[in-house]
Write an enzyme that holds these catalytic residues in place. Structure first.
Site, PDB file in Angstrom:
ATOM      1  N   ASP A 312       0.853  -1.108  -0.129  1.00 50.04           N
ATOM      2  CA  ASP A 312       0.075   0.075   0.133  1.00 50.04           C
ATOM      3  C   ASP A 312       0.926   1.183  -0.058  1.00 50.04           C
ATOM      4  O   ASP A 312       2.181   1.305   0.086  1.00 50.04           O
ATOM      5  CB  ASP A 312      -0.953   0.023   1.098  1.00 50.04           C
ATOM      6  CG  ASP A 312      -2.239   0.860   0.932  1.00 50.04           C
ATOM      7  OD1 ASP A 312      -3.246   0.591   1.570  1.00 50.04           O
ATOM      8  OD2 ASP A 312      -2.115   1.812   0.089  1.00 50.04           O
ATOM      9  N   GLU A 505     -10.613   6.710   4.384  1.00 49.93           N
ATOM     10  CA  GLU A 505      -9.637   6.109   5.138  1.00 49.93           C
ATOM     11  C   GLU A 505      -9.857   6.326   6.566  1.00 49.93           C
ATOM     12  O   GLU A 505     -10.889   6.664   7.285  1.00 49.93           O
ATOM     13  CB  GLU A 505      -8.284   6.172   4.811  1.00 49.93           C
ATOM     14  CG  GLU A 505      -8.020   5.835   3.116  1.00 49.93           C
ATOM     15  CD  GLU A 505      -6.698   5.633   2.840  1.00 49.93           C
ATOM     16  OE1 GLU A 505      -6.342   6.179   1.654  1.00 49.93           O
ATOM     17  OE2 GLU A 505      -5.908   5.284   3.654  1.00 49.93           O
TER      18      GLU A 505
HETATM   19  C1  GLC Z   1      -4.242   4.465   0.054  1.00 46.24           C
HETATM   20  C2  GLC Z   1      -5.283   2.984   0.332  1.00 46.24           C
HETATM   21  C3  GLC Z   1      -5.393   2.215  -0.903  1.00 46.24           C
HETATM   22  C4  GLC Z   1      -5.164   2.798  -2.193  1.00 46.24           C
HETATM   23  C5  GLC Z   1      -3.736   3.464  -2.316  1.00 46.24           C
HETATM   24  C6  GLC Z   1      -3.620   4.109  -3.548  1.00 46.24           C
HETATM   25  O1  GLC Z   1      -3.737   4.801   1.111  1.00 46.24           O
HETATM   26  O2  GLC Z   1      -4.912   2.361   1.455  1.00 46.24           O
HETATM   27  O3  GLC Z   1      -6.748   1.496  -0.697  1.00 46.24           O
HETATM   28  O4  GLC Z   1      -5.573   2.052  -3.174  1.00 46.24           O
HETATM   29  O5  GLC Z   1      -3.400   4.180  -0.999  1.00 46.24           O
HETATM   30  O6  GLC Z   1      -4.223   5.371  -3.521  1.00 46.24           O
END
Ligand code: GLC
Length: 620
Positions: A312, A505
């Site tokens: 991530d 988030e």
């Molecule tokens: C974010 C998220 C993830 C996402 C990634 C790219 O922090 O946790 O779900 O796909 O970063 O944006």
């Protein structure tokens, strides 16, 4: 030891290409393939010079102007540059198209997953996957970081709406359907999109208060949080519970992890998924980004996953916050194959090169990671067709896709109270009062992950509001609107639309899930002005409304329906029936959170009233 790749859809020629490239690549070119920076951190020439395997747009990582064409131009520039690298390995661009190509102004924005869970309609979700794949392919993008297969146990979590359900089987069924929709005819068609099944694993099972993402006493707005542009409100949000659950620790036992949270990954992999994203969260105190047992032994071994694992956003950095080199080595050895850096590609490349030179990461592990990445790129047909058809631009936000979204809205609505059958609304009624700013707010309908990371208010992207839908159904002259609930006279029925503030988030983690004082004032103001009050809630999760419910004659959970708010009016007015059923328990009080076997609920998962008296005018 690398695990055997699952039977991937590679022809003998495809396999030979992968073998040939692996044999010719230098260590730096291999590490370049494992590197994924975010687009604002890539300078002209970097893609070719560093042989980058991927670039991404994070939430809000949009070109200026934000149009489908400028998106396509931006992505194409990265693709073109990759093809000029020594070996010309095509790049794959990734986006969070989690409810349509939601970053792009003008794209169709579908209901967020919590609403799709209420439809329990895999065929509909498959259609949504197909429409989404076409709209992202229009912008030359072939990878979306979806589906989230989170199973939220505590709906105080700001990512609850990214989960389809608290029922594992519903999540497995809809996740597989989305993967099939994103694939379409075949992975090597230029209109397929690589899904990223996320976030592995048990991201929705963290315990309240265990997140270390934000220190309340030393609030540091790092580059990632700065992107949200929350300003002073970050302090207020942290005081309301932001970052208490997201990226925390899942303290469940292994039996629960396997029984509740693992099946959707198996279902998505069996449907052909070739990418999995690791969760920021920890399991029993061990960060998932460094969890070799779960990522390599279970996911790649037991589940025989032959695709590649992506970290991530800056997730690797969290393993050992004070030792980046060790974090990089531990994540790659745990089984991460590509790292979403996202800001400093060369720092990551140097760290991994150093780890290999020091013998901390083996050449075999590097080759396994790169083989998995190249296999997915060959399977997607990127070598044969590094660009999609620009004619697809006509598909972005097209009527056909908006019709699918409108159907999804209709099927996602859950009728939770309907005293005296006030719904469906009487089409012959002389007047209807509609109140609430949210009744006329596409941004509120879409929620987070829409145009920007956090989402916003107002006409952030083309769509129809609930109010516009009601006016179209009942006639402008009969629908009276007051954003603040101040109206002249008395009405047989009033519809009040209230919405959660958009969030994404951990910014959406909350200690309490209640209507705001402003919303309660609105409802109190409108109550004496109508004989019957219908409340429509736009939210990313259930809210505790037990105390207010007695004052409402009808109550509809509309979740986060996206751009096609007219679908709400279709059902309120009886043109279509209520068919949605809760895919989450609805807490009676805050003591019912997190959801456990003994927690009470106002309404249980599966509940939904079917409004009677549907008008026979089904010829819409
Ligand atoms: C974010 C998220 C993830 C996402 C990634 C790219 O922090 O946790 O779900 O796909 O970063 O944006």
């Amino acid at each position: 030891m690398s695990h055997p790749l699952s039977p991937l859809p590679l022809s003998p020629e495809g396999q030979q290409l992968v073998d040939r490239l692996l044999g010719e690549m230098t260590l730096d070119e291999k590490i370049g393939q494992m590197t994924q920076p975010e687009k604002n951190s890539v300078q002209p020439g970097d893609v070719a010079r560093l042989a980058l395997g991927s670039v991404l747009s994070g939430g809000g990582g949009n070109p200026e102007p934000n149009t489908p064409q400028s998106w396509r131009d931006m992505v194409t520039t990265f693709h073109e540059e990759a093809l000029t690298s020594r070996l010309g390995i095509p790049l794959i661009y990734g986006v969070d198209a989690v409810h349509g190509h939601n970053n792009v102004v003008g794209a169709t924005v579908f209901p967020h997953n919590i609403g799709l869970g209420a439809t329990r309609n895999p065929e509909l979700v498959r259609q949504i996957g197909r429409a989404t794949a076409l709209e992202i392919a229009a912008t030359n993008v072939r990878w979306t970081f979806a589906p989230a297969v989170s199973i939220p146990q505590d709906v105080r979590w700001g990512r609850s709406y990214e989960g389809y359900s608290q029922d594992t089987e519903v999540v497995s069924s809809l996740a597989a359907a989305l993967v099939e929709g994103l694939r379409g005819e075949a992975w090597n068609s230029s209109t397929s999109a690589l899904p990223s099944v996320k976030h592995f694993i048990a991201d929705g099972a963290t315990t309240y208060g265990t997140s270390e993402r934000v220190d309340r006493n030393a609030l540091e707005v790092d580059r990632t949080l700065a992107i949200a542009q929350m300003g002073e409100s970050l302090v207020e949000l942290v005081d309301q519970g932001a970052w208490q659950l997201d990226q925390g620790d899942s303290l469940i036992d292994e039996a629960t992890l396997r029984e509740v949270h693992l099946p959707p990954y198996r279902a998505a992999i069996e449907a052909g998924a070739l990418n999995v994203m690791v969760s920021y969260s920890a399991w029993q105190g061990h960060k998932m980004h460094g969890h070799r047992y779960l990522v390599t032994d279970v996911l790649k071994g037991e589940l025989n996953f032959g695709g590649f694992v992506v970290s991530d956003w800056a997730g690797v950095d969290q393993i050992h916050p004070d030792d980046y080199d060790r974090s990089v080595a531990d994540s790659i050895n745990a089984g991460v194959d590509m790292v979403m850096v996202p800001f400093d590609a060369e720092k990551f490349i140097a760290a991994l090169r150093g780890a290999v030179e020091r013998g901390e990461v083996s050449g075999e592990r590097i080759d396994d990671a790169v083989r998995r990445i190249l296999t997915a790129k060959v399977a997607l047909g990127l070598f044969a067709q590094p660009h999609t058809d620009p004619a697809l631009l006509d598909a972005v936000g097209c009527d056909e896709h908006r019709a699918i979204a409108r159907q999804a809205v209709r099927e996602s609505l859950v009728l939770l109270k309907n005293a005296g059958d006030v719904l469906p609304l009487d089409p012959q009624a002389p007047a209807l009062l509609v109140v609430g700013e949210a009744a006329d707010d596409v941004g509120a309908q879409c929620g987070g992950w829409t145009v920007t990371w956090m989402g916003g208010h107002g006409p952030t992207t083309p769509g129809t509001t609930v109010l516009a839908g009601l006016r179209a159904e009942l006639g402008e002259d009969r629908v009276h609107y007051s954003a603040d609930g101040q109206a002249e006279g008395r009405f047989p029925v009033a519809v009040a639309v209230v919405a959660e503030e958009p969030y994404a988030e951990g910014m959406g983690d909350r200690t309490e899930l209640r209507l705001s004082a402003r919303q309660l004032d609105l409802l109190a103001r409108v109550r004496p002005q109508c004989d019957r009050l219908v409340v429509v809630l736009l939210s990313g999760r259930p809210l505790v409304v037990t105390e207010q419910l007695a004052d409402w004659d009808a109550f509809v959970a509309a979740w986060l329906p996206g751009t096609e708010g007219r679908g709400v009016a279709d059902v309120l007015c009886g043109t279509y029936p209520f068919t949605g059923r809760l895919s989450f328990d609805w807490p009676r009080s805050h003591t019912d959170l997190p959801r456990t076997a003994s927690s009470d609920a106002l309404w249980r998962l599966g509940y939904g009233l079917m409004a009677q008296g549907v008008r026979d005018a089904l010829t819409i």
